[in-house]
Design a protein around this motif. Structure first.
Motif, PDB file in Angstrom:
ATOM      1  N   LEU A  17     -10.568   6.816   6.480  1.00 41.36           N
ATOM      2  CA  LEU A  17     -11.489   5.767   6.891  1.00 41.36           C
ATOM      3  C   LEU A  17     -11.978   6.085   8.291  1.00 41.36           C
ATOM      4  CD1 LEU A  17     -12.819   2.940   6.675  1.00 41.36           C
ATOM      5  CD2 LEU A  17     -10.661   1.992   7.531  1.00 41.36           C
ATOM      6  N   ARG A  18     -13.261   6.391   8.417  1.00 40.08           N
ATOM      7  CA  ARG A  18     -13.852   6.722   9.718  1.00 40.08           C
ATOM      8  C   ARG A  18     -14.447   5.464  10.333  1.00 40.08           C
ATOM      9  NH1 ARG A  18     -18.081   9.395   8.312  1.00 40.08           N
ATOM     10  NH2 ARG A  18     -17.777   9.736   6.083  1.00 40.08           N
ATOM     11  N   ASP A  19     -13.572   4.562  10.742  1.00 41.47           N
ATOM     12  CA  ASP A  19     -14.028   3.291  11.285  1.00 41.47           C
ATOM     13  C   ASP A  19     -12.845   2.595  11.954  1.00 41.47           C
ATOM     14  OD1 ASP A  19     -16.056   1.461  11.742  1.00 41.47           O
ATOM     15  OD2 ASP A  19     -15.587   0.282   9.948  1.00 41.47           O
ATOM     16  N   GLY A  20     -13.094   1.836  13.002  1.00 40.73           N
ATOM     17  CA  GLY A  20     -12.038   1.054  13.616  1.00 40.73           C
ATOM     18  C   GLY A  20     -11.519   0.000  12.656  1.00 40.73           C
ATOM     19  N   ALA A  21     -10.204  -0.150  12.570  1.00 37.33           N
ATOM     20  CA  ALA A  21      -9.636  -1.033  11.542  1.00 37.33           C
ATOM     21  C   ALA A  21      -8.383  -1.746  12.021  1.00 37.33           C
ATOM     22  CB  ALA A  21      -9.331  -0.228  10.275  1.00 37.33           C
ATOM     23  N   SER A  22      -8.270  -2.022  13.315  1.00 34.77           N
ATOM     24  CA  SER A  22      -7.094  -2.725  13.819  1.00 34.77           C
ATOM     25  C   SER A  22      -6.971  -4.122  13.229  1.00 34.77           C
ATOM     26  CB  SER A  22      -7.146  -2.818  15.347  1.00 34.77           C
ATOM     27  OG  SER A  22      -7.019  -1.559  15.950  1.00 34.77           O
ATOM     28  N   ALA A  23      -8.097  -4.792  12.975  1.00 34.04           N
ATOM     29  CA  ALA A  23      -8.058  -6.141  12.427  1.00 34.04           C
ATOM     30  C   ALA A  23      -7.492  -6.149  11.012  1.00 34.04           C
ATOM     31  CB  ALA A  23      -9.456  -6.754  12.434  1.00 34.04           C
ATOM     32  N   GLN A  24      -7.581  -5.014  10.325  1.00 32.79           N
ATOM     33  CA  GLN A  24      -7.059  -4.929   8.970  1.00 32.79           C
ATOM     34  C   GLN A  24      -5.640  -4.369   8.918  1.00 32.79           C
ATOM     35  OE1 GLN A  24     -10.698  -2.609   8.099  1.00 32.79           O
ATOM     36  NE2 GLN A  24     -10.740  -3.745   6.162  1.00 32.79           N
ATOM     37  N   TYR A  25      -5.353  -3.368   9.771  1.00 33.47           N
ATOM     38  CA  TYR A  25      -4.090  -2.654   9.659  1.00 33.47           C
ATOM     39  C   TYR A  25      -3.215  -2.716  10.904  1.00 33.47           C
ATOM     40  CZ  TYR A  25      -6.387  -0.682   5.559  1.00 33.47           C
ATOM     41  OH  TYR A  25      -7.032  -0.535   4.360  1.00 33.47           O
ATOM     42  N   GLY A  26      -3.735  -3.222  12.014  1.00 30.47           N
ATOM     43  CA  GLY A  26      -2.929  -3.366  13.215  1.00 30.47           C
ATOM     44  C   GLY A  26      -3.144  -2.265  14.225  1.00 30.47           C
ATOM     45  N   SER A  27      -2.207  -2.142  15.143  1.00 33.15           N
ATOM     46  CA  SER A  27      -2.288  -1.216  16.257  1.00 33.15           C
ATOM     47  C   SER A  27      -2.539   0.218  15.794  1.00 33.15           C
ATOM     48  CB  SER A  27      -0.987  -1.283  17.055  1.00 33.15           C
ATOM     49  OG  SER A  27      -0.948  -0.300  18.066  1.00 33.15           O
ATOM     50  N   ASP A  28      -3.238   0.964  16.623  1.00 36.10           N
ATOM     51  CA  ASP A  28      -3.482   2.405  16.492  1.00 36.10           C
ATOM     52  C   ASP A  28      -4.756   2.769  15.749  1.00 36.10           C
ATOM     53  OD1 ASP A  28      -0.965   2.363  17.598  1.00 36.10           O
ATOM     54  OD2 ASP A  28       0.052   3.244  15.876  1.00 36.10           O
ATOM     55  N   ALA A  29      -5.328   1.855  14.964  1.00 27.46           N
ATOM     56  CA  ALA A  29      -6.471   2.215  14.122  1.00 27.46           C
ATOM     57  C   ALA A  29      -7.776   2.109  14.900  1.00 27.46           C
ATOM     58  CB  ALA A  29      -6.506   1.339  12.877  1.00 27.46           C
ATOM     59  N   ILE A  30      -7.854   2.805  16.042  1.00 25.40           N
ATOM     60  CA  ILE A  30      -9.067   2.783  16.874  1.00 25.40           C
ATOM     61  C   ILE A  30     -10.082   3.798  16.374  1.00 25.40           C
ATOM     62  CG2 ILE A  30      -9.942   3.337  19.177  1.00 25.40           C
ATOM     63  CD1 ILE A  30      -7.503   1.992  20.351  1.00 25.40           C
ATOM     64  N   ALA A  31      -9.658   5.030  16.166  1.00 24.66           N
ATOM     65  CA  ALA A  31     -10.565   6.063  15.662  1.00 24.66           C
ATOM     66  C   ALA A  31     -10.762   5.941  14.159  1.00 24.66           C
ATOM     67  CB  ALA A  31     -10.026   7.448  16.000  1.00 24.66           C
ATOM     68  N   GLY A  32      -9.725   5.494  13.454  1.00 30.87           N
ATOM     69  CA  GLY A  32      -9.801   5.387  12.014  1.00 30.87           C
ATOM     70  C   GLY A  32      -8.429   5.353  11.393  1.00 30.87           C
ATOM     71  N   VAL A  33      -8.398   5.542  10.067  1.00 32.98           N
ATOM     72  CA  VAL A  33      -7.161   5.448   9.292  1.00 32.98           C
ATOM     73  C   VAL A  33      -7.107   6.620   8.321  1.00 32.98           C
ATOM     74  CG1 VAL A  33      -5.805   4.066   7.669  1.00 32.98           C
ATOM     75  CG2 VAL A  33      -7.161   2.926   9.446  1.00 32.98           C
ATOM     76  N   VAL A  34      -5.942   7.265   8.244  1.00 31.65           N
ATOM     77  CA  VAL A  34      -5.681   8.297   7.248  1.00 31.65           C
ATOM     78  C   VAL A  34      -4.630   7.753   6.292  1.00 31.65           C
ATOM     79  CG1 VAL A  34      -4.806  10.625   6.824  1.00 31.65           C
ATOM     80  CG2 VAL A  34      -6.252  10.175   8.827  1.00 31.65           C
ATOM     81  N   ASN A  35      -5.020   7.545   5.046  1.00 29.41           N
ATOM     82  CA  ASN A  35      -4.123   6.973   4.041  1.00 29.41           C
ATOM     83  C   ASN A  35      -3.808   8.034   2.996  1.00 29.41           C
ATOM     84  OD1 ASN A  35      -2.613   5.285   2.421  1.00 29.41           O
ATOM     85  ND2 ASN A  35      -4.335   4.028   1.736  1.00 29.41           N
ATOM     86  N   MET A  36      -2.561   8.466   2.940  1.00 30.59           N
ATOM     87  CA  MET A  36      -2.135   9.493   1.994  1.00 30.59           C
ATOM     88  C   MET A  36      -1.554   8.827   0.751  1.00 30.59           C
ATOM     89  SD  MET A  36      -0.485  12.350   4.505  1.00 30.59           S
ATOM     90  CE  MET A  36      -1.459  13.012   5.865  1.00 30.59           C
ATOM     91  N   ARG A  37      -2.209   9.052  -0.366  1.00 27.93           N
ATOM     92  CA  ARG A  37      -1.776   8.467  -1.631  1.00 27.93           C
ATOM     93  C   ARG A  37      -0.943   9.504  -2.374  1.00 27.93           C
ATOM     94  NH1 ARG A  37      -2.116   3.319  -1.751  1.00 27.93           N
ATOM     95  NH2 ARG A  37      -2.245   3.396  -4.020  1.00 27.93           N
ATOM     96  N   LEU A  38       0.314   9.170  -2.614  1.00 23.01           N
ATOM     97  CA  LEU A  38       1.224  10.123  -3.242  1.00 23.01           C
ATOM     98  C   LEU A  38       0.929  10.288  -4.732  1.00 23.01           C
ATOM     99  CD1 LEU A  38       4.615   9.084  -1.566  1.00 23.01           C
ATOM    100  CD2 LEU A  38       3.048  10.907  -0.886  1.00 23.01           C
ATOM    101  N   ARG A  39       1.311  11.430  -5.246  1.00 23.60           N
ATOM    102  CA  ARG A  39       1.102  11.762  -6.652  1.00 23.60           C
ATOM    103  C   ARG A  39       1.891  10.803  -7.548  1.00 23.60           C
ATOM    104  NH1 ARG A  39      -0.426  16.836  -8.532  1.00 23.60           N
ATOM    105  NH2 ARG A  39       0.061  17.773  -6.504  1.00 23.60           N
ATOM    106  N   GLU A  40       1.259  10.342  -8.642  1.00 22.88           N
ATOM    107  CA  GLU A  40       1.916   9.478  -9.618  1.00 22.88           C
ATOM    108  C   GLU A  40       1.834  10.154 -10.985  1.00 22.88           C
ATOM    109  OE1 GLU A  40       0.195   5.610  -9.622  1.00 22.88           O
ATOM    110  OE2 GLU A  40       0.547   5.241  -7.482  1.00 22.88           O
TER     111      GLU A  40
END
Length: 806
Positions: free
Chosen positions: A150-173
């Motif tokens: 996610l290339r967007d600020g997202a602190s309001a959604q995920y909390g501290s640290d998400a200033i530059a963006g969010v990297v969400n790693m989805r594990l294999r199922e």
């Protein structure tokens, strides 16, 4: 200023390609549904209100390097992963950056749950100095199904640290099937340094990686997927000739460290009944590395010739243990889709020093040392729920509510006595050469907790117009509370074109590592003509030493993010263009060394009085500490375009072009009233560090990837162009440019119907290097190329991969 000509060219090219795409037969494809950036289900990456890149495991593995951070940076244009050397622990836990911001200003999630950071805090002159970030290389690529960036600020959604963006790693199922692969590669290169323009051939850094995963059924309706990786990498050496010896030769080992690493991950899910599911995942990694410090020649002032008659090269070892475990339930309750989970993560960095000496102990010094360890662990409990609300609009609105509790703990343990003690030999430095161990006074054992509550509303006003709003309140036991908010909107002008934008506030809480890291080494200064041991220390902001210099308790960084973008798709062509502006206040940095000299300038003498108050036995020669106060403005542009073409009997062609333009300006630097009152105030954030923020990462990066597949065969080619980077100094005469460089990567593959596969490839096929480090900067010759190079400095890498899928 953004590159207007590049934007015009990109838009023009998009228009031309769009015309071609309308005439082409679309290639078969499955749109990726994303879960990052919104808690509304069922959106594809082209339907989101903010830009999200979806990177598949195939994209990560169709390259030579098997490290997660390197593989991710190779395909994500807004991410860079420098490979610094001779920077102590940062050699082994290298930080990645998103949009040129600090490594700890990007939030990392695994399966949408917060990932714990490394215990390491970067304190040397590398990108990310002063940060404590997540170690991306603790997650193996084989365990991942896809990564959402996610290339967007997202602190309001995920909390501290998400200033530059969010990297969400989805594990294999997977509940069945599996694969195994073996990759072997080696650098085949010619190294030309400033003192050796003719160059030398190198075949080094051979790397062996074995990976595998297997799916298992849990009963008739559950799954367990187990993934594993083993990696062994030999070191590389890219130093320049040492002019201090005759004939000149390379005495350093400037390059990648040796790595011996094993990693295991598991991901599981199991329905409990028709409404509730149980899930869990976890991982374990053991990484052992050794990297080199600067070489000590035989005549070095801190050599003990009786032990090292020809000098020595100290090796810094890091023994890293990392593990995590998570579990939770999902189901329906009172009309809400509930997700309640708990995740624990732990990271330990245990330092050692080999082939070294504590010169102050003389002939009695050992050569191997235990230098102490740092530990960080984190526990997160979260409960969230979503439900649809019918307001009579085009579609039901989606409401998300949640709470989160987080506990963090940080600890530093001392090394063995020989690693830090002053042994009594006059004029010799105390502690292990290369990396003095943590002293008893450096020991730390601190924790904190935080609680947060959030709400998010997704409102589809019409079929074409939609908005989303989020607000989050967090309260920390150390510095207090913060509230952040975010508003996003999207309007589909027609079936092909949409406009989207966001305004968001964000923050990053000061890390425990930044608040409490402390380390001390002993240097020698001439005091009244006598060589006297003095301590040079890094101190917490609230320590007595830092307070004497004006230090105060750290406060959170605060940000405001703006973005505006276009989404275009027609036929087999798609493109997104997103402009952004990120304003950050009160950034936390590690100060410069505040020098003391009792016989020096009035300022240096005054500093001695501040950090060595009368009546104490302190002999501090310099001090530094973490401090708020750097303000920055970052403006940038992301462009991603993709064209998929069905060539009929000639196979399928997939072409992706991406570009990032990024410009950061420092608008304020930290000060203290104490230091400002001195005759010549010493800088807390000097020229070199300011320029590192502004010009230490590329202002532009282009990636063009072409993948062709026909039957069992496939070819993949990638061109990556990195914009120029400055390797700065406090002396402008010592600045030098890394240069603009283009890298070519190629891979050919064959996959048989019975599951066997072979791939042959070359990374950096043209053997491209950053500009050489000038001799005036590298007077003793230990380094050959700039640490700030965004693509490292190892040269051409050839590899082969064997795989089997079942």
């Amino acid at each position: 200023m953004l590159h207007r000509s590049a934007l015009f060219a990109a838009v023009s090219a998009a228009s031309l390609l769009a015309g071609a795409a309308q005439a082409a037969e679309p290639a078969s494809q499955v749109e990726e549904l994303v879960v990052t950036g919104s808690r509304t289900e069922g959106r594809t990456r082209l339907e989101t209100l903010a830009p999200v890149d979806v990177i598949s495991t195939e994209a990560l593995t169709r390259q030579g390097n098997t490290e997660m951070a390197t593989a991710l940076a190779a395909v994500a244009p807004s991410m860079t992963f420098p490979r610094p050397a001779i920077t102590d622990g940062t050699d082994s836990v290298r930080p990645a950056t998103l949009r040129g911001l600090a490594p700890d200003q990007t939030l990392v999630l695994i399966n949408s749950m917060r990932r714990h950071s490394s215990a390491l805090v970067n304190v040397n002159g590398s990108i990310g100095r002063g940060s404590a970030a997540v170690d991306l290389n603790s997650i193996p690529t084989v365990a991942v199904d896809r990564i959402e960036v996610l290339r967007d600020g997202a602190s309001a959604q995920y909390g501290s640290d998400a200033i530059a963006g969010v990297v969400n790693m989805r594990l294999r199922e997977a509940d069945e099937g599996g694969s195994a692969s073996v990759t072997y590669g080696i650098y085949d290169t010619r190294v030309r340094t400033a003192r050796d323009l003719k160059g030398r051939s190198k075949n080094d850094g051979p790397t062996f990686t074995a990976t595998g995963w297997q799916g298992f059924k849990l009963g008739s309706d559950g799954f367990l997927t187990v993934s594993g990786e083993y990696l062994f990498r030999n070191p590389t050496s890219r130093g320049d000739l040492d002019p201090r010896i005759t004939p000149s030769k390379v005495t350093s080992r400037f390059g990648d460290p040796q790595v011996d690493q094993i990693t295991v991950f598991a991901n599981a899910g199991k329905p409990l009944n028709e409404e509730w599911d149980l899930y869990g995942f976890g991982g374990y990694q053991k990484r052992k590395t050794d990297s080199a410090a600067n070489p000590r020649l035989a005549n070095n002032a801190n050599n003990v010739p009786a032990i090292w008659p020809i000098g020595f090269l100290p090796l810094i070892t890091t023994d890293i243990t990392d593990y995590s475990a998570a579990g939770g339930v999902r189901g329906t309750l009172a009309g809400f889709e509930i997700d309640a989970g708990l995740v624990y993560g732990y990271n330990q960095v245990h330092y050692g020093v080999r082939d070294s000496v504590n010169a102050s102990m003389g002939i009695g010094s050992p050569t191997d040392f235990d230098a102490g360890k740092m530990q960080y662990d984190q526990l997160v409990a979260q409960v969230g729920g979503t439900r649809e609300l019918d307001f009579g609009l085009a579609k039901p609105a989606n409401l998300a509510l949640g709470v989160e509790y987080r506990r963090e703990h940080y600890k530093i343990s001392q090394g063995d006595r020989a690693s830090w003690v002053f042994g009594g030999v006059a004029g010799k430095a105390a502690g292990a050469q290369g990396f003095p161990g943590f002293q008893p006074g450096n020991e730390v054992d601190k924790d904190r907790n935080s609680q947060s509550v959030y709400a998010e509303l997704d409102l589809p006003v019409t079929d074409a117009l939609g908005f989303a709003a989020a607000v989050r309140y967090e309260n920390y036991s150390d510095f207090g509370s913060k509230t952040t908010g975010k508003i996003s909107g999207r309007y589909d002008l027609n079936d092909a074109l949409a406009i989207r934008g966001t305004v968001a506030t964000g923050f990053r809480a000061p890390a425990l590592q930044q608040q409490y890291f402390t380390a001390t080494s002993t240097n020698f200064l001439s005091v009244n003509g006598v060589s006297t041991p003095v301590e040079v220390g890094t101190f917490p902001a609230t320590s007595a030493v830092a307070k004497s210099l004006g230090g105060k308790a750290l406060q959170p960084e605060e940000s405001v993010n703006y973005s505006l973008g276009l989404v275009f798709r027609t036929g087999a062509f798609e493109a997104t263009i997103d402009a952004y502006r990120i304003e950050i206040d009160n950034r936390i940095v590690l100060s410069e060394n505040i020098q003391c000299n009792p016989t020096g300038t009035p300022t240096a003498q005054a500093i001695c009085g501040l950090i060595n108050p009368p009546g104490t036995n302190a002999q501090l020669g310099a001090a530094r500490f973490f401090i708020n106060g750097v303000d920055t403005e970052t403006n940038g542009l992301d462009i991603v375009a993709r064209y998929r073409w069905d060539l009929g009997g000639f196979g399928d062609l997939d072409v992706t072009g991406a570009a990032n333009y990024n410009d950061t300006d420092v608008t304020a630097v930290p000060k203290t009233s104490v230091l400002d009152s001195l005759p010549v105030p010493p800088p807390l954030f000097d020229r070199a560090n300011r320029l590192t923020f502004e010009e230490g990462t590329p202002s532009s990066k282009y990636v063009l990837t072409v993948d062709w597949a026909r039957g069992d065969f496939g070819l993949n080619g990638k061109l990556t162009r990195y914009g120029d980077v400055l390797s700065p100094s406090n002396n402008p005469a010592l600045d030098y440019q890394v240069g603009e460089h283009v890298l070519l990567d190629l891979e050919g593959r064959w996959n048989s119907e019975n599951g066997f596969g072979v791939a042959l490839g070359v990374s950096n096929a043209l053997d491209e290097y950053p500009n050489r480090t000038p001799t005036v900067v590298n007077t003793n010759g230990p380094i050959g190329f700039p640490n700030f190079s965004p693509f490292g400095f190892n040269g051409r890498y050839v590899y082969a991969r064997l795989s089997y899928n079942w």
